[in-house]
Design a protein around this motif. Structure first.
Motif, PDB file in Angstrom:
ATOM      1  N   THR A  22      -1.344 -10.644   6.822  1.00  0.00           N
ATOM      2  CA  THR A  22      -0.785 -10.290   7.978  1.00  0.00           C
ATOM      3  C   THR A  22      -1.634  -9.149   8.733  1.00  0.00           C
ATOM      4  O   THR A  22      -1.733  -7.972   8.095  1.00  0.00           O
ATOM      5  N   GLN A  23      -1.772  -9.128  10.050  1.00  0.00           N
ATOM      6  CA  GLN A  23      -2.600  -8.067  10.643  1.00  0.00           C
ATOM      7  C   GLN A  23      -1.804  -6.792  10.820  1.00  0.00           C
ATOM      8  O   GLN A  23      -2.326  -5.704  10.504  1.00  0.00           O
ATOM      9  N   ARG A  24      -0.499  -7.107  10.767  1.00  0.00           N
ATOM     10  CA  ARG A  24       0.664  -5.751  10.875  1.00  0.00           C
ATOM     11  C   ARG A  24       0.504  -5.079   9.520  1.00  0.00           C
ATOM     12  O   ARG A  24       0.536  -3.890   9.387  1.00  0.00           O
ATOM     13  N   ARG A  25       0.452  -5.711   8.552  1.00  0.00           N
ATOM     14  CA  ARG A  25       0.269  -5.027   6.985  1.00  0.00           C
ATOM     15  C   ARG A  25      -1.136  -4.312   6.820  1.00  0.00           C
ATOM     16  O   ARG A  25      -1.239  -3.214   6.403  1.00  0.00           O
ATOM     17  N   LEU A  26      -2.162  -5.096   7.308  1.00  0.00           N
ATOM     18  CA  LEU A  26      -3.472  -4.413   7.230  1.00  0.00           C
ATOM     19  C   LEU A  26      -3.643  -3.357   8.344  1.00  0.00           C
ATOM     20  O   LEU A  26      -4.236  -2.133   7.939  1.00  0.00           O
ATOM     21  N   ASP A  27      -2.652  -3.316   9.487  1.00  0.00           N
ATOM     22  CA  ASP A  27      -2.754  -1.984  10.369  1.00  0.00           C
ATOM     23  C   ASP A  27      -2.029  -0.912   9.905  1.00  0.00           C
ATOM     24  O   ASP A  27      -2.578   0.103   9.887  1.00  0.00           O
ATOM     25  N   ARG A  28      -0.611  -1.096   8.816  1.00  0.00           N
ATOM     26  CA  ARG A  28      -0.202  -0.162   8.174  1.00  0.00           C
ATOM     27  C   ARG A  28      -0.930   0.595   7.249  1.00  0.00           C
ATOM     28  O   ARG A  28      -1.112   1.741   7.209  1.00  0.00           O
ATOM     29  N   ILE A  29      -1.863  -0.253   6.408  1.00  0.00           N
ATOM     30  CA  ILE A  29      -2.723   0.283   5.315  1.00  0.00           C
ATOM     31  C   ILE A  29      -3.890   1.354   6.137  1.00  0.00           C
ATOM     32  O   ILE A  29      -4.068   2.304   5.715  1.00  0.00           O
ATOM     33  N   LYS A  30      -4.541   0.704   7.144  1.00  0.00           N
ATOM     34  CA  LYS A  30      -5.490   1.354   7.636  1.00  0.00           C
ATOM     35  C   LYS A  30      -4.769   2.911   8.448  1.00  0.00           C
ATOM     36  O   LYS A  30      -5.354   3.885   8.388  1.00  0.00           O
ATOM     37  N   SER A  31      -3.586   2.888   9.009  1.00  0.00           N
ATOM     38  CA  SER A  31      -3.130   3.880   9.703  1.00  0.00           C
ATOM     39  C   SER A  31      -2.712   4.896   8.473  1.00  0.00           C
ATOM     40  O   SER A  31      -2.882   6.030   8.633  1.00  0.00           O
ATOM     41  N   SER A  32      -2.102   4.593   7.400  1.00  0.00           N
ATOM     42  CA  SER A  32      -1.986   5.336   6.259  1.00  0.00           C
ATOM     43  C   SER A  32      -3.294   6.101   5.684  1.00  0.00           C
ATOM     44  O   SER A  32      -3.189   7.301   5.602  1.00  0.00           O
ATOM     45  N   LEU A  33      -4.385   5.293   5.460  1.00  0.00           N
ATOM     46  CA  LEU A  33      -5.677   5.899   5.152  1.00  0.00           C
ATOM     47  C   LEU A  33      -5.945   6.908   5.990  1.00  0.00           C
ATOM     48  O   LEU A  33      -6.528   7.917   5.632  1.00  0.00           O
ATOM     49  N   THR A  34      -5.793   6.656   7.509  1.00  0.00           N
ATOM     50  CA  THR A  34      -6.377   7.610   8.356  1.00  0.00           C
ATOM     51  C   THR A  34      -5.740   8.769   8.332  1.00  0.00           C
ATOM     52  O   THR A  34      -6.272   9.838   8.400  1.00  0.00           O
ATOM     53  N   LEU A  35      -4.468   8.689   8.379  1.00  0.00           N
ATOM     54  CA  LEU A  35      -3.652   9.872   8.193  1.00  0.00           C
ATOM     55  C   LEU A  35      -3.780  10.737   6.731  1.00  0.00           C
ATOM     56  O   LEU A  35      -3.981  11.923   6.824  1.00  0.00           O
TER      57      LEU A  35
END
Length: 150
Positions: A22-35
């Motif tokens: 799911t793109q939503r899960r990938l976006d959450r991972i990307k957001s957490s890594l960026t933070l």
């Protein structure tokens, strides 16, 4: 690398070892890594939330095993075997950082519920570790890893 850069390659999977679809899960991972990379959130905060959810789901018992090999000329090999769980790799590498250890290479693997992580390490001067320091690090690692159970 010689110019001070590090290259890390990560493969993300869901809890069943399958691709994240799911793109939503990938976006959450990307957001957490960026933070995390921008220093806007501490790893302990994210891990404590995930650890609370995971705690009930791990019925397996795998004893912590820490083995070292100091027979190499330029590095010490450290192998850590434990129950695979959220925060394990962070706990190990944070403990090595506390002791001023450089990680040359890390080989991270999981076999079912068992994590087997192998580190090629040196001290701050680029030398393999003295036996006394290895024993201290092994004891501290064991305490830190076993502390994840509480």
């Amino acid at each position: 690398t010689k110019d001070g850069m590090a290259l890390d390659i990560f493969v993300f999977q869901n809890s069943r070892g399958k691709a994240i679809q799911t793109q939503r899960r990938l976006d959450r991972i990307k957001s957490s890594l960026t933070l995390l990379l921008e220093g806007k959130v501490r790893p302990e905060i994210l891990l404590s939330k995930a650890h609370a959810q995971e705690k009930e789901a791990k019925p397996f018992r795998i004893p912590v095993s820490i083995r070292s090999d100091n027979s190499f000329d330029n590095f010490t090999l450290l192998e850590v075997t434990a129950l695979d769980r959220i925060g394990l790799l962070f706990t190990i590498t944070r403990e090595l950082q506390y002791h001023g250890i450089q990680i040359l290479t890390a080989k991270i693997a999981t076999y079912g519920e068992r994590a087997v992580d192998v580190f090629y390490i040196r001290d701050l001067f680029g030398l393999k570790l003295p036996e006394r320091k290895i024993e201290i690090i092994k004891a501290r690692l064991r305490e830190a890893i076993e502390g994840l159970n509480s």
